[in-house]
Design a protein around this motif. Structure first.
Motif, mmCIF file in Angstrom:
data_model
loop_
_atom_site.group_PDB
_atom_site.id
_atom_site.type_symbol
_atom_site.label_atom_id
_atom_site.label_comp_id
_atom_site.label_asym_id
_atom_site.label_seq_id
_atom_site.Cartn_x
_atom_site.Cartn_y
_atom_site.Cartn_z
ATOM 1 N N ASP A 212 0.824 -1.182 -0.025
ATOM 2 C CA ASP A 212 -0.098 -0.009 -0.149
ATOM 3 C C ASP A 212 0.909 1.190 0.031
ATOM 4 N N TYR A 217 6.879 -2.545 -5.105
ATOM 5 C CA TYR A 217 7.180 -3.529 -4.170
ATOM 6 C C TYR A 217 7.511 -5.047 -5.000
ATOM 7 N N PHE A 218 7.028 -5.081 -6.160
ATOM 8 C CA PHE A 218 7.206 -6.091 -6.988
ATOM 9 C C PHE A 218 8.874 -6.116 -7.401
ATOM 10 N N GLU A 222 11.631 -8.810 -7.087
ATOM 11 C CA GLU A 222 12.073 -9.638 -8.279
ATOM 12 C C GLU A 222 13.569 -9.143 -8.446
ATOM 13 N N TYR B 40 0.011 -1.769 -10.148
ATOM 14 C CA TYR B 40 -1.287 -1.968 -9.159
ATOM 15 C C TYR B 40 -1.509 -0.542 -8.645
ATOM 16 N N ASN B 41 -0.629 0.361 -8.665
ATOM 17 C CA ASN B 41 -0.808 1.427 -7.563
ATOM 18 C C ASN B 41 -0.743 2.879 -8.701
ATOM 19 N N ARG B 59 -0.684 -7.541 -17.132
ATOM 20 C CA ARG B 59 -0.506 -8.141 -15.808
ATOM 21 C C ARG B 59 -1.783 -7.943 -14.673
ATOM 22 N N TYR B 61 -3.221 -8.424 -10.625
ATOM 23 C CA TYR B 61 -2.836 -8.603 -9.445
ATOM 24 C C TYR B 61 -3.836 -9.266 -8.449
ATOM 25 N N SER B 107 -7.053 -0.773 -2.283
ATOM 26 C CA SER B 107 -5.627 -1.301 -2.196
ATOM 27 C C SER B 107 -5.421 -2.669 -1.932
ATOM 28 N N PRO B 108 -3.821 -3.112 -2.143
ATOM 29 C CA PRO B 108 -4.027 -4.501 -1.609
ATOM 30 C C PRO B 108 -4.359 -5.103 -0.316
ATOM 31 N N THR B 109 -4.008 -4.194 0.703
ATOM 32 C CA THR B 109 -4.413 -4.515 2.069
ATOM 33 C C THR B 109 -6.083 -4.429 2.295
ATOM 34 N N GLY B 134 5.331 -10.118 1.917
ATOM 35 C CA GLY B 134 5.667 -10.293 0.711
ATOM 36 C C GLY B 134 4.935 -10.683 -0.630
ATOM 37 N N ALA B 135 5.544 -11.103 -1.703
ATOM 38 C CA ALA B 135 4.774 -11.306 -3.025
ATOM 39 C C ALA B 135 5.348 -12.326 -3.605
ATOM 40 N N VAL B 136 4.619 -12.917 -4.521
ATOM 41 C CA VAL B 136 5.131 -13.831 -5.910
ATOM 42 C C VAL B 136 4.790 -13.266 -7.197
ATOM 43 N N SER B 137 5.611 -13.385 -7.914
ATOM 44 C CA SER B 137 5.497 -12.922 -9.358
ATOM 45 C C SER B 137 5.590 -14.143 -10.194
ATOM 46 N N GLY B 150 0.890 -11.101 -10.362
ATOM 47 C CA GLY B 150 1.672 -10.625 -9.181
ATOM 48 C C GLY B 150 0.661 -10.851 -7.846
ATOM 49 N N GLU B 151 1.177 -11.645 -6.972
ATOM 50 C CA GLU B 151 0.180 -11.793 -5.905
ATOM 51 C C GLU B 151 0.755 -11.444 -4.375
ATOM 52 N N PHE B 152 0.086 -10.618 -3.943
ATOM 53 C CA PHE B 152 0.554 -10.145 -2.605
ATOM 54 C C PHE B 152 0.383 -11.166 -1.496
ATOM 55 N N SER B 227 9.696 -11.607 -13.167
ATOM 56 C CA SER B 227 8.989 -10.765 -14.040
ATOM 57 C C SER B 227 8.865 -11.040 -15.601
#
Lengths: 229, 229
Positions: A212, A217-218, A222, B40-41, B59, B61, B107-109, B134-137, B150-152, B227
């Motif tokens: 947020d 972040y990514f 990465e 995402y933002n 992409r 999210y 937002s993500p949160t 964290g996150a995975v891409s 992209g996953e938070f 990425s």
């Protein structure tokens, strides 16, 4: 050719290059050999002086620990080391609680335990909390060559009463710092770069940097986990 | 062209492709629009039916939560969902405690909190423990197109007494499973792939998979944070 003959052949080449002063990185001779292998857990192929690894671009591995304290109000504090001013590499810069290279026959976790004891005077009974929490991978090139590194990350929750001791003169001092102070140091320019990365990973894993608030972040995650240049 | 005109233009194209049945992915029409942006933002550029995003390779999210319980002996348990058998995508497969796509102005949160309430019936007072970790891409291609995602990741420590409720019929049931059982499920073939990745990240961050035991530690982490293809 076996391990000993390969090591001795490599030693001859590296010693010869040092004598001719043909590689800048060899002026920073460490007198410490790294075991070179296809991976950190593959059978060792040969040993090589640490300062020479960047000339050949071989991947080297290390282990770092984030030492932290949580107070009764759930506030987090991190133990941040400051490297000795006489240290050959990155003198005087901020560092993690303890760190060390892998390649002397010990596993990542064994290496981490050893460095905790040697670099920060952490007694065995406090090491039961040592937890493997991830790794960062990066590769960069500078005047010394190619640095392709993989660093295992450990977290160690410590009681408020414990004070680390710079046992082997690698560190000048340790400070227990609040998260906001640690964030300032990570952004400033006097943190050993890979140690700042390890600290950044801690801040992200523990919810002190969130998607947020952080637009990259990514991009950060990465770039913390890249194989090769 | 503003947001509304761009969205309406995209809608026309996508609706036309659906009518002609020219793209396999549009047979799985979700009736759910995603907001498309540079990140995402970033400011939203236009909205697009969710099933169409893979045709254009944009992409997308999401946010996922690992719900876990720690018992009095410091044993960890994870809440694992099982998707409804009537769900359009990955019916009957194992899932995290809650997850959802980002792109509705939250937002993500905020998205994560909403999904926790809607998908698992988690009350507001338990969400104070929700932590960004964290996150995975990743990016993969299949018969429906390119899935660049992209996953938070969030962790949520829950009291033993709380039982999640499948509030919106997305999940058939939730089971509280030991770490060894979770490891078995992650390796087996009936876990929704990206949810297995989120669970694997949890296992690595919490010391249940260590570099001493896992020879592909860096390979896994590097491939979790990529990425593009």
């Amino acid at each position: 050719m076996d391990y000993a003959s390969r090591t001795s052949a490599v030693e001859k080449v590296v010693n010869d290059m040092r004598k001719r002063d043909s590689l800048l990185t060899l002026r920073g001779w460490r007198d410490e050999v790294y075991t070179i292998a296809a991976s950190y857990n593959s059978p060792p192929l040969f040993a090589m002086e640490r300062a020479a690894t960047s000339a050949f671009g071989v991947r080297v591995y290390g282990a770092h620990v984030n030492g932290y304290v949580v107070d009764e109000n759930d506030n987090y504090f991190l133990w941040i080391g400051q490297r000795s001013k006489t240290k050959q590499t990155f003198p005087g810069m901020y560092d993690n609680l303890a760190a060390g290279g892998i390649g002397n026959g010990l596993s990542p976790t064994e290496t981490m335990r050893k460095e905790c004891e040697e670099e920060a005077g952490i007694p065995e009974n406090l090491l039961k909390n040592l937890k493997s929490v991830g790794a960062v991978s990066y590769c960069y090139e500078d005047e010394n060559g190619v640095h392709w590194e993989g660093e295992f990350i450990y977290d160690l929750k410590l009681p408020k009463s414990f004070i680390p001791k710079a046992a082997d003169n690698e560190m000048e001092r340790f400070q227990l710092l609040s998260i906001s102070k640690v964030k300032e140091l990570v952004i400033a320019d006097n943190f050993k770069p890979n140690c700042a990365l390890i600290t950044l990973d801690f801040l992200m894993r523990h919810g002190f940097i969130t998607p947020d608030q952080e637009p990259d972040y990514f991009f950060i995650l990465e770039n913390m986990h890249k194989s090769g240049l």
